[in-house]
Design a protein around this motif. Structure first.
Motif, PDB file in Angstrom:
ATOM      1  N   TRP A  41      13.573  -4.151   5.415  1.00  0.00           N
ATOM      2  CA  TRP A  41      13.226  -4.573   4.044  1.00  0.00           C
ATOM      3  C   TRP A  41      14.446  -5.051   3.260  1.00  0.00           C
ATOM      4  O   TRP A  41      14.346  -5.917   2.400  1.00  0.00           O
ATOM      5  CB  TRP A  41      12.477  -3.448   3.320  1.00  0.00           C
ATOM      6  N   GLU A  44      14.869  -8.631   4.168  1.00  0.00           N
ATOM      7  CA  GLU A  44      13.871  -9.458   3.484  1.00  0.00           C
ATOM      8  C   GLU A  44      14.245  -9.641   2.004  1.00  0.00           C
ATOM      9  O   GLU A  44      14.111 -10.729   1.446  1.00  0.00           O
ATOM     10  CB  GLU A  44      12.477  -8.816   3.601  1.00  0.00           C
ATOM     11  N   SER A 286       7.590 -11.615   1.503  1.00  0.00           N
ATOM     12  CA  SER A 286       7.733 -11.457   2.946  1.00  0.00           C
ATOM     13  C   SER A 286       6.403 -11.626   3.676  1.00  0.00           C
ATOM     14  O   SER A 286       6.311 -12.345   4.685  1.00  0.00           O
ATOM     15  CB  SER A 286       8.319 -10.068   3.223  1.00  0.00           C
ATOM     16  N   TYR A 290       5.448 -14.770   6.445  1.00  0.00           N
ATOM     17  CA  TYR A 290       5.156 -14.560   7.870  1.00  0.00           C
ATOM     18  C   TYR A 290       3.685 -14.780   8.227  1.00  0.00           C
ATOM     19  O   TYR A 290       3.381 -15.434   9.218  1.00  0.00           O
ATOM     20  CB  TYR A 290       5.566 -13.140   8.296  1.00  0.00           C
TER      21      TYR A 290
END
Length: 630
Positions: A41, A44, A286, A290
């Motif tokens: 994280w 990200e 994020s 993705y």
């Protein structure tokens, strides 16, 4: 990955889609997140702008009140707009909008930032400051997005109320949030008719004491009541010198509140889910990057409403954080004809469509000819949200809309989670009806009554066993309810309120709610809200609401009503009660069917046994009735 490894019906994306995907090495990404949750994280979060970097990624010292990126300073609106206007994206289209009546508007990142700044300055001139609550009640128009971003920019907390909700629902949310300002449109267009939002707001405001200013956006142009000293026109304020093109951004701590969003609970009172600037921003950025594989030249359309979490995360914040071009449509899917959506996909060259199973089933009933009239070849990915998609609808969506070349990103998540929790990425093998596996860094399980993991294909309680950045921080002004609702059934584990099973490949299959919440067209409605609305009618003594399967909506509301002594049963009264619920809660909550009954089945402690009513309605065996009151 060998195809034979998977059981059941499996679909694979083309090599071209997989090779170009952000998550083409998805298994490696998931492995790195498993090895280091905080490391994943942090990486990200580094893609976004921080005025000051965080001291700690995850602070779990006061579970279940988790904190993310503590010590970090940021602002989500800065990341949505200013970060892009300082680059080549300055003149890129951020938003393309079409009204139901054919109106058209578009905003570059520069223009959206300019209008957001101007409106933020208007709010500041009215005394709105960091931490103040602002309620927003509009149809799907660009000003809704601008209002949300303007609040975030100056650190005010927005509370968006879905434009399909009515008087009592709006009043409750104004009252609970203690909002200082209400931003409302005069009305909106739906199915060729005008929805009189300002009129509904006026009625709600008679009961809401804290609202000082009402800002009215002109959409329909129909006459509305404007109360002197309280009501002001948005377009007039935006022309004043105070509406400067630049507005300094408020530097926010990662844990500062961003918004409240009310969700139906098992009690009558909706609960205000609180999300924050830092973790929420990282999570939605994020997941959208993705799962929907957002690329620079994509045109992305999430066909939800900004009044729900899907709209917050994946119409407003997620796309702008990713520098994407989004499309927004105001009206009904099939107005004036069932090919409205497909025409717009062709007209604007939409690449990604994210919608609800209800909409898909609604289109299916019109047959294949309507979508086949349009060129849908621009589509690259499809998505599903709001409820489990039945395999038949999945196959139709894949074949007729996606022309068998678009993978379907079937997502499971909640208002409370803020971001996708179970979702595939474009390269993951897909099974119709399953959202596949949890997103990178998220661990989930299925528990039995005793809190033990169940075996493959056994049904149980769906739980999340790791914290995630976009998680709700609390229920506004009610931390005890936050703990009891989500963390007490299985201590230390987040209880989703859904039942599910996991197959032998580790794929999750959502079955439905375990509490008294009905999902209608993907929207959560508490049985208590519907029952309270029915009982508020002078003819009604008691009421019970249940959800029954519906081929288009997923579930339809079926209500049992006990009348007060001396009231005559009639078809006219049934219709009057339906309209009454529509007025109090919103049209989406109108019962499909109302049945009058002299008694409701109750336990000895007085709890209505809805499973008995459900069994009766479906003609099934009601099961064990030993706890039933005589």
């Amino acid at each position: 990955m060998e195809k034979k490894e998977f059981s059941g019906e499996v679909y694979y994306a083309s090599e071209k889609i997989v090779d170009n995907a952000h998550g083409k090495n998805w298994e490696e990404i998931c492995k790195s997140a498993e090895d280091s949750l905080e490391g994943f994280w942090a990486k990200e979060a580094e893609e976004l702008h921080w005025f000051k970097k965080w001291d700690k990624v995850l602070d779990d010292s006061n579970k279940p009140f988790y904190k993310w990126f503590t010590g970090g300073q940021t602002n989500i609106a800065y990341n949505c707009l200013d970060r892009h206007t300082e680059t080549y994206r300055r003149n890129k289209l951020a938003l393309i909008w079409e009204g139901e009546n054919g109106d058209f508007r578009s905003f570059s990142y520069f223009a959206l930032r300019r209008d957001t700044c101007r409106f933020a300055n208007v709010l500041k001139s009215l005394g709105v400051k960091k931490g103040d609550r602002v309620t927003i009640y509009m149809g799907r128009i660009p000003e809704l997005m601008i209002a949300m971003l303007a609040c975030a920019r100056i650190g005010a907390i927005h509370s968006v109320v879905y434009g399909g909700f009515s008087v009592e629902a709006l009043h409750e949310r104004l009252e609970d949030s203690q909002s200082k300002v209400l931003i409302v449109s005069d009305g909106s267009f739906q199915r060729g008719k005008t929805v009189y939002l300002k009129q509904i707001a006026d009625e709600a405001l008679q009961r809401a004491a804290t609202v000082e200013s009402v800002l009215v956006v002109k959409r329909t142009g129909e006459p509305v009541n404007m109360e002197a000293g309280r009501d002001m026109w948005y377009h007039e304020l935006m022309k004043l010198p105070i509406a400067n093109n630049n507005c300094n951004v408020e530097v926010m701590d990662a844990e500062d509140p961003l918004f409240l969003l009310y969700t139906s609970g098992t009690t009558g009172k909706p609960k205000a889910i609180l999300h924050t600037h830092g973790g929420y921003m990282v999570g939605v950025h994020s997941t959208l990057k993705y799962v929907f594989d957002i690329h620079e030249d994509d045109r992305y359309w999430c066909a939800a409403d900004p009044g729900w979490i899907t709209g917050h995360s994946y119409i407003v914040y997620g796309p702008l954080l990713n520098g994407a071009t989004s499309f927004m449509y105001e009206g009904a899917p099939t107005h004036p004809f069932p090919h409205r959506w497909w025409q717009m996909i062709e007209k604007y060259g939409i690449n990604i469509l994210y919608t609800a199973p209800t909409a898909i089933r609604g289109f299916m009933k019109y047959g294949d000819n309507w979508p086949n009239r349009s060129d849908l070849s621009s589509l690259r990915l499809l998505g599903s949200v709001g409820e489990p998609i039945n395999p038949e609808a999945w196959r139709w969506y894949h074949k007729i809309i996606g022309k068998e070349k678009c993978p379907i990103m079937d997502t499971w998540w909640q208002t409370e989670t803020g971001m996708f929790i179970i979702a595939p990425t474009p390269g993951v093998p897909l099974k119709p009806g399953s959202g596949t596996k949890p997103f990178a860094g998220i661990k989930m399980d299925i528990f039995n009554e005793d809190g033990k993991s169940v075996g493959p294909n056994e049904e149980g309680y769906l739980v999340i066993t790791t914290p995630w950045p976009a998680m709700l921080r609390t229920i506004y002004n009610d931390p005890d309810r936050y703990v009891s609702q989500y963390w007490s059934r299985f201590p230390g584990v987040y209880m989703t309120g859904d039942s599910a099973r996991r197959d032998e490949d580790g794929y999750f299959w959502i079955i439905g709610r375990v509490d008294d919440v009905i999902k209608v067209s993907g929207y959560r409605l508490g049985t208590a809200e519907i029952e309270s609305a029915l009982v508020s009618h002078p003819a009604v003594a008691e009421a019970a609401a249940i959800g029954l399967p519906h081929e288009v909506k997923g579930n339809a509301i079926y209500a049992y009503v006990t009348l007060k002594t001396g009231i005559e049963k009639s078809e006219k009264l049934i219709e009057e009660l339906r309209q009454h619920v529509g007025h109090e809660v919103g049209p989406i909550a109108k019962p499909e069917h109302i049945e009058f009954t002299d008694l409701l089945p109750k336990t000895r402690s007085g709890k209505i046994m809805r499973r008995v009513l459900k069994a009766k309605a479906l003609g099934q065996d009601p099961g064990n009735l030993s706890t039933l009151e005589e």
